[in-house]
Enzyme design. Structure first.
Site, PDB file in Angstrom:
ATOM      1  N   LYS A 192      -6.717 -10.530  -0.329  1.00  0.00           N
ATOM      2  CA  LYS A 192      -6.778 -11.842  -0.488  1.00  0.00           C
ATOM      3  C   LYS A 192      -7.568 -11.703   0.745  1.00  0.00           C
ATOM      4  O   LYS A 192      -8.310 -13.203  -0.094  1.00  0.00           O
ATOM      5  CB  LYS A 192      -5.995 -12.017  -0.235  1.00  0.00           C
ATOM      6  N   GLU A 215      -2.509  -5.578   0.817  1.00  0.00           N
ATOM      7  CA  GLU A 215      -2.832  -7.024  -0.044  1.00  0.00           C
ATOM      8  C   GLU A 215      -3.388  -8.181   1.198  1.00  0.00           C
ATOM      9  O   GLU A 215      -4.156  -8.774   0.526  1.00  0.00           O
ATOM     10  CB  GLU A 215      -1.293  -6.854  -1.155  1.00  0.00           C
ATOM     11  N   TRP A 222     -21.170 -13.110 -15.791  1.00  0.00           N
ATOM     12  CA  TRP A 222     -20.653 -12.177 -15.051  1.00  0.00           C
ATOM     13  C   TRP A 222     -22.048 -10.988 -15.070  1.00  0.00           C
ATOM     14  O   TRP A 222     -21.786 -10.607 -15.696  1.00  0.00           O
ATOM     15  CB  TRP A 222     -19.627 -11.325 -14.886  1.00  0.00           C
ATOM     16  N   GLU A 272     -10.770 -11.926  -0.624  1.00  0.00           N
ATOM     17  CA  GLU A 272     -11.690 -11.980  -2.145  1.00  0.00           C
ATOM     18  C   GLU A 272     -12.206 -13.446  -1.782  1.00  0.00           C
ATOM     19  O   GLU A 272     -13.011 -14.346  -1.995  1.00  0.00           O
ATOM     20  CB  GLU A 272     -10.838 -12.058  -3.123  1.00  0.00           C
ATOM     21  N   ARG A 281     -13.898 -15.543 -16.350  1.00  0.00           N
ATOM     22  CA  ARG A 281     -14.366 -13.978 -15.847  1.00  0.00           C
ATOM     23  C   ARG A 281     -15.423 -14.308 -15.586  1.00  0.00           C
ATOM     24  O   ARG A 281     -15.837 -12.757 -15.745  1.00  0.00           O
ATOM     25  CB  ARG A 281     -13.818 -14.037 -17.749  1.00  0.00           C
ATOM     26  N   ASN A 288     -19.606  -9.186 -24.512  1.00  0.00           N
ATOM     27  CA  ASN A 288     -19.686  -8.662 -23.590  1.00  0.00           C
ATOM     28  C   ASN A 288     -19.482  -7.658 -22.880  1.00  0.00           C
ATOM     29  O   ASN A 288     -18.592  -6.640 -23.936  1.00  0.00           O
ATOM     30  CB  ASN A 288     -18.109  -9.739 -22.827  1.00  0.00           C
ATOM     31  N   GLY A 289     -19.997  -6.856 -22.215  1.00  0.00           N
ATOM     32  CA  GLY A 289     -19.272  -5.167 -21.452  1.00  0.00           C
ATOM     33  C   GLY A 289     -21.088  -5.094 -21.599  1.00  0.00           C
ATOM     34  O   GLY A 289     -21.859  -5.795 -21.154  1.00  0.00           O
ATOM     35  N   HIS A 342      -6.091   5.720  16.015  1.00  0.00           N
ATOM     36  CA  HIS A 342      -7.064   7.464  15.763  1.00  0.00           C
ATOM     37  C   HIS A 342      -8.235   6.632  15.552  1.00  0.00           C
ATOM     38  O   HIS A 342      -9.063   7.349  14.755  1.00  0.00           O
ATOM     39  CB  HIS A 342      -6.254   7.699  14.565  1.00  0.00           C
ATOM     40  N   CYS A 367     -17.556 -11.386 -18.482  1.00  0.00           N
ATOM     41  CA  CYS A 367     -18.216 -12.549 -19.229  1.00  0.00           C
ATOM     42  C   CYS A 367     -17.125 -13.385 -19.751  1.00  0.00           C
ATOM     43  O   CYS A 367     -16.179 -12.303 -20.386  1.00  0.00           O
ATOM     44  CB  CYS A 367     -19.367 -12.521 -20.156  1.00  0.00           C
ATOM     45  N   LYS A 407     -11.684 -12.465 -12.894  1.00  0.00           N
ATOM     46  CA  LYS A 407     -10.837 -12.308 -12.932  1.00  0.00           C
ATOM     47  C   LYS A 407     -10.395 -10.758 -14.071  1.00  0.00           C
ATOM     48  O   LYS A 407      -9.487 -10.125 -13.582  1.00  0.00           O
ATOM     49  CB  LYS A 407     -10.296 -13.586 -13.852  1.00  0.00           C
TER      50      LYS A 407
HETATM   51  C1  AGP Z   1      -7.000  -8.898  -7.184  1.00  0.00           C
HETATM   52  O1  AGP Z   1      -7.151 -10.208  -6.542  1.00  0.00           O
HETATM   53  C2  AGP Z   1      -8.843  -9.180  -7.616  1.00  0.00           C
HETATM   54  N1  AGP Z   1      -7.956  -9.793  -8.372  1.00  0.00           N
HETATM   55  C3  AGP Z   1      -8.611  -7.285  -8.238  1.00  0.00           C
HETATM   56  O2  AGP Z   1      -8.322  -6.351  -7.304  1.00  0.00           O
HETATM   57  C4  AGP Z   1      -7.443  -7.402  -9.472  1.00  0.00           C
HETATM   58  O3  AGP Z   1      -6.671  -6.798  -8.904  1.00  0.00           O
HETATM   59  C5  AGP Z   1      -8.222  -5.922 -10.165  1.00  0.00           C
HETATM   60  O4  AGP Z   1      -9.344  -6.030 -10.604  1.00  0.00           O
HETATM   61  C6  AGP Z   1      -7.361  -4.986 -11.298  1.00  0.00           C
HETATM   62  O5  AGP Z   1      -7.041  -6.350 -12.522  1.00  0.00           O
HETATM   63  P1  AGP Z   1      -5.353  -6.153 -13.172  1.00  0.00           P
HETATM   64  O6  AGP Z   1      -4.400  -6.020 -12.492  1.00  0.00           O
HETATM   65  O7  AGP Z   1      -5.920  -6.902 -13.924  1.00  0.00           O
HETATM   66  O8  AGP Z   1      -5.958  -4.206 -13.938  1.00  0.00           O
END
Ligand code: AGP
Length: 613
Positions: A490, A486, A74, A493, A27, A100-101, A509, A2, A608
């Site tokens: 993307k 990657e 979150w 996400e 966040r 937060n946690g 395979h 959060c 994030k």
């Molecule tokens: C990537 O676009 C995501 N936001 C997520 O996979 C991110 O890379 C992952 O949570 C790791 O975050 P960090 O690099 O801040 O540790």
């Protein structure tokens, strides 16, 4: 993960809290709320949804206050809703708390309180913690600060908590373990936040709070203590960041802005480290542990998500250039798998935020077993940066878009520097190849610029053509395999389309069974030693009527005729190609997300920085 924010001072708190919550909304955006100390009462306003919904709800409410706390959520415990939104009131309604946690033993604490007749308005672990604190305050007849200290000794899990109390005007009590907390020091005012973005417009003087620290914050006073009630002298640091860095400027989304920042951010991650003219690399952090690196039997790379994909490229680079064993580990598995860790191990921790809980705890475990930790981190002063024995910041600047883009290419640039420097230290690279790769790396920002100037309209058209696909496959070989992973991440996400990345040869395979005329297959096929092989893989897909879209090197006509669409990048050495080949995949995901009308900066269910397990 959060976002938390707090203010106590002379100014009206509400507008500062709302502005701070908007800056922290990446966040978590399941609900938002504020608690204001009006001088004789604690007022709580909260609403499911984004900060804008809270603003509409609170508009008609009394908002006069110079002390307050704010939260953007979150959801972990309890679905997104008004009643599970923070802040929570204690049962007396005298105290409000934001958290937060995750409180792992909240079930046991809740049962204790239920047996004492407490009732709960929400499903959250946070409300349980608050009532547990108030119960101690009442039964021990002690101050709120003392009740918090006693309570936290019985809590397991991760937390940043901020509390305000009806009986304590102008005061915020805060505590941290495992989740990030920064306090901004102003003239007769203090700011609190999950990171520095809510306070950047007001002060550049900040204090990073460590685990098991508690803060008593008033306009003219910041008292830091540990849970043993011992005073700690706050270590004030100066922020090296401008407000413009955390604003969208003329871009529709932070993600697009950050994609377009990459020529500059890759330059920034190389600045003062790479000197192609003199043929040198300077990495002071690496030199600090070079004896450990010389003796190391292996390097273990630990990360999550996009950073884990960067780690895979790091593995290829270090094995090829340094002839050293490398293992790449998902942090969440590595921390529970009880891996064999020795003092001879060097752990490379890759993290944009520097706060990812799985990575952080995996490192703490490895450090306890004597391993050396080298951090590749973007957020200055973050927990992983402070835990590491040495490190290299990626200097990509604040990354606000939830989908990582510029931080990824900066991670790749730093990994290139590490592999080249380590190869030089270990004498495993010819001077000729070393100099060639330094020049190639130096040319990368201009080549990324070329893609952004010449391929955007082409990629927008491709996005329009494929925006309704139900699934995608991304394929690559060698250094381009992690880039395929990657690209797939993307797309998932940002567009919510199911996508998988695979080594191209792995198709035969099993996954090739998925291929038919409805499946777009994106090949990362820049010129390299695998090129002929990848051309055959493209023919295998064409034979099953798959729709081939390919990232190709400029002038590579062979694939042009075999693909429905191509995204062109300037030719470069295969070892640095990943930094350029990923750009079209970032743009493709972005434009498909926009075509589908989605909030590309705040994709559903994501945040994030993942500060909970
Ligand atoms: C990537 O676009 C995501 N936001 C997520 O996979 C991110 O890379 C992952 O949570 C790791 O975050 P960090 O690099 O801040 O540790």
């Amino acid at each position: 993960m959060c976002g938390i924010v707090g203010y106590t001072g002379q100014k009206q708190a509400y507008p500062i809290l709302i502005d701070g919550l908007k800056k922290l909304e990446y966040r978590g955006y399941d609900s938002a709320g504020v608690a204001l100390h009006s001088g004789d009462d604690v007022l709580v306003y909260k609403k499911q949804g984004k900060v804008a919904a809270l603003e509409t709800f609170a508009a008609a409410q009394p908002l006069t206050a110079t002390t307050g706390i704010g939260h953007t959520r979150w959801a972990t415990h309890g679905e997104p809703s008004d009643r599970n939104a923070h802040p929570h009131y204690s049962s007396s309604k005298h105290i409000a708390l934001i958290h937060n946690g995750i409180i792992e033993n909240y079930g046991q604490l809740k049962n204790e309180l239920l047996s004492k007749g407490y009732a709960f308005n929400s499903d959250t672990d946070s409300e349980v913690l608050l009532n547990f604190i108030e119960d101690i305050k009442i039964n021990n007849v002690c101050s709120l600060e003392e009740a918090v200290r006693i309570a936290l000794k019985r809590v397991t899990g991760a937390y940043v908590i901020l509390l305000i109390d009806k009986d304590l005007p102008d005061t915020i009590i805060a505590a941290r373990k495992g989740s990030p907390l920064v306090i901004g020091v102003g003239k007769n005012e203090h700011f609190l936040g999950s990171d520095a973005s809510p306070m950047l417009a007001y002060t550049k003087e900040v204090v990073y709070i460590n685990d098991y620290e508690l803060a008593i914050v008033r306009p003219d006073e910041l008292i830091l203590k540990n849970l043993g009630n011992e005073r700690i002298t706050p270590f004030v640091q100066k922020l090296d960041m401008e407000l413009a860095a955390i604003e969208k400027g003329n871009f529709d989304h932070f993600m697009l802005k950050e994609i377009h920042e990459q020529p500059q951010t890759i330059q920034d991650s190389l600045r003062g480290r790479l000197n192609a003219e003199q043929g040198t690399i300077t990495l002071s952090g690496l030199e600090k542990i070079q004896d450990k690196l010389r003796e190391a039997n292996r390097i273990v790379i630990v990360a999550c998500g996009t950073s884990w994909h960067a780690g895979l490229i790091g593995e290829y680079l270090i094995e090829e250039l340094c002839r050293l064993n490398v293992e790449v580990e998902y942090a969440s598995e590595y921390r529970y798998r009880n891996p064999i860790v020795s003092p001879k191990d060097v752990i490379l921790a890759i993290s944009q935020s520097g706060e990812t809980a799985d990575t952080l705890v995996a490192l703490e475990n490895a450090k306890k077993q004597g391993a050396t930790i080298f951090g590749i981190v973007n957020v200055v002063g973050s927990s992983i940066a402070r835990l590491a024995d040495a490190g290299a910041y990626t200097h990509a600047g604040p990354e606000i878009g939830v989908a990582s883009t510029k931080a990824f290419t900066a991670q790749l640039a730093v990994l290139q520097l590490i592999a080249l420097k380590l190869a030089e230290i270990r004498g495993t690279i010819s001077n000729e190849l070393f100099q060639t790769l330094l020049r190639e790396l130096d040319d990368v920002p201009a080549k990324v610029e070329w893609v952004l100037e010449n391929q955007v309209e082409n990629i927008k058209a491709i996005a329009r053509g494929y925006k309704d696909a139900a699934n995608f496959l991304y394929l690559g070989r060698g250094y381009n395999f992690p880039i395929a992973l990657e690209g797939a991440l993307k797309l998932k996400e940002i567009t919510y389309i199911h996508a998988e990345g695979y080594p191209a040869a792995e198709m035969k395979h099993g996954p090739i069974a998925l291929v038919d005329e409805s499946l777009p297959v994106v090949f990362v096929a820049t010129k390299d030693v695998y090129h002929e092989k990848i051309v055959s893989n493209i023919q295998e897909i064409n034979a099953r009527k798959g729709k081939v879209v390919a990232v190709v090197s400029e002038g590579d006509d062979a694939i042009n005729d075999m693909a429905e669409a191509v995204m062109v990048v300037p030719a470069c050495h295969e070892i640095v190609a990943p930094l350029v080949a990923v750009i079209p995949l970032q743009l493709l995901a972005y434009y498909i997300g926009v075509e589908r009308g989605l909030d590309v900066d705040k994709p559903r269910n994501l945040a994030k920085s993942v500060t909970v397990e």
